[in-house]
Enzyme design. Sequence first.
Site, PDB file in Angstrom:
ATOM      1  N   ARG A  62      -4.767 -14.894   5.952  1.00 54.56           N
ATOM      2  CA  ARG A  62      -6.095 -14.428   5.656  1.00 54.56           C
ATOM      3  C   ARG A  62      -6.911 -15.398   4.773  1.00 54.56           C
ATOM      4  O   ARG A  62      -8.298 -15.296   4.984  1.00 54.56           O
ATOM      5  CB  ARG A  62      -6.168 -12.859   4.985  1.00 54.56           C
ATOM      6  CG  ARG A  62      -5.948 -11.892   6.156  1.00 54.56           C
ATOM      7  CD  ARG A  62      -5.964 -10.512   5.615  1.00 54.56           C
ATOM      8  NE  ARG A  62      -5.062 -10.363   4.298  1.00 54.56           N
ATOM      9  CZ  ARG A  62      -3.612  -9.889   4.649  1.00 54.56           C
ATOM     10  NH1 ARG A  62      -3.258  -9.613   6.128  1.00 54.56           N
ATOM     11  NH2 ARG A  62      -2.797  -9.793   3.676  1.00 54.56           N
ATOM     12  N   GLU A  71       7.998  -8.386  -4.200  1.00 56.46           N
ATOM     13  CA  GLU A  71       8.538  -7.264  -4.992  1.00 56.46           C
ATOM     14  C   GLU A  71      10.001  -7.014  -4.613  1.00 56.46           C
ATOM     15  O   GLU A  71      10.900  -6.642  -5.360  1.00 56.46           O
ATOM     16  CB  GLU A  71       7.561  -6.015  -4.534  1.00 56.46           C
ATOM     17  CG  GLU A  71       7.794  -4.739  -5.468  1.00 56.46           C
ATOM     18  CD  GLU A  71       6.974  -3.626  -4.932  1.00 56.46           C
ATOM     19  OE1 GLU A  71       5.915  -4.201  -4.068  1.00 56.46           O
ATOM     20  OE2 GLU A  71       7.008  -2.473  -5.472  1.00 56.46           O
TER      21      GLU A  71
HETATM   22  P1  AMP Z   1       0.743 -11.786  -4.673  1.00 59.20           P
HETATM   23  O1  AMP Z   1       1.324 -13.217  -4.374  1.00 59.20           O
HETATM   24  O2  AMP Z   1       1.396 -10.522  -5.049  1.00 59.20           O
HETATM   25  O3  AMP Z   1      -0.645 -12.094  -5.492  1.00 59.20           O
HETATM   26  O4  AMP Z   1      -0.015 -11.315  -3.010  1.00 59.20           O
HETATM   27  C1  AMP Z   1      -0.978 -11.732  -2.542  1.00 59.20           C
HETATM   28  C2  AMP Z   1      -0.815 -12.111  -0.938  1.00 59.20           C
HETATM   29  O5  AMP Z   1      -0.146 -10.788  -0.521  1.00 59.20           O
HETATM   30  C3  AMP Z   1      -2.330 -12.262  -0.225  1.00 59.20           C
HETATM   31  O6  AMP Z   1      -1.975 -13.240   0.567  1.00 59.20           O
HETATM   32  C4  AMP Z   1      -2.687 -10.780   0.103  1.00 59.20           C
HETATM   33  O7  AMP Z   1      -3.182 -11.067   1.095  1.00 59.20           O
HETATM   34  C5  AMP Z   1      -1.370 -10.092   0.119  1.00 59.20           C
HETATM   35  N1  AMP Z   1      -1.531  -8.735  -0.521  1.00 59.20           N
HETATM   36  C6  AMP Z   1      -0.681  -8.389  -1.648  1.00 59.20           C
HETATM   37  N2  AMP Z   1      -1.165  -7.094  -1.747  1.00 59.20           N
HETATM   38  C7  AMP Z   1      -1.863  -6.731  -0.989  1.00 59.20           C
HETATM   39  C8  AMP Z   1      -2.888  -5.617  -0.803  1.00 59.20           C
HETATM   40  N3  AMP Z   1      -2.673  -4.294  -1.651  1.00 59.20           N
HETATM   41  N4  AMP Z   1      -3.735  -5.355   0.161  1.00 59.20           N
HETATM   42  C9  AMP Z   1      -4.103  -6.463   0.859  1.00 59.20           C
HETATM   43  N5  AMP Z   1      -3.461  -7.711   0.576  1.00 59.20           N
HETATM   44  C10 AMP Z   1      -2.106  -7.822  -0.253  1.00 59.20           C
END
Ligand code: AMP
Length: 174
Positions: free
Chosen positions: A61, A98
Amino acid sequence: MTKLLAESLVRDIPDFPKPGILFKDITPVVQNYDALKEVVEKMAEFGRSCKVDMVVGIEARGFLFGAPIALELKTGFVPLRKLGKLPGNRITEEYALEYGTNTVEIHNDAIEPGMRVLIVDDLLATGGTAAAAARLVERVHGVVAGICFLAELDFLEGRKALEKYPLCSLLHYD
Ligand code: AMP
């Protein structure tokens, strides 16, 4: 500050991709010309203030916003991809999810040493993905001049993992 059109378009999808996750679906934003134009212009404004020479988008995205931001800024665009998708010589960074791990890669000739880079993704959650992206850029001797997101899940405090970089999120969720 006037409300962004995108704010009313991002939709919540409960239990996707697994139970307990409230997924923020940004596809209605990119489907809407006015909303897409508005957020790309805002993110590009931030990129311009960071004086960047290159935009890096995180698969998948991050590509949707990153490439049009690069056009606005008159820079090139570098895709940062998941494991095994890039055909050329590349370097790899693993980061914790996670449950388990994920891997992102960059072509090692994609960024010239000293180039100022804007990293783009759709959403900041824990910050693990963007931190891995920043490590990749730095390993190829780029300078992370800024990181921007359409949306940020404030309660996960992902910006703590990115505190040494200028950061911009257009939408915030508690
Ligand atoms: P993080 O590494 O935990 O910051 O996760 C970010 C990545 O995971 C991004 O590329 C987001 O597109 C996706 N992502 C994580 N959580 C969500 C969520 N609740 N809704 C949409 N995309 C998410």
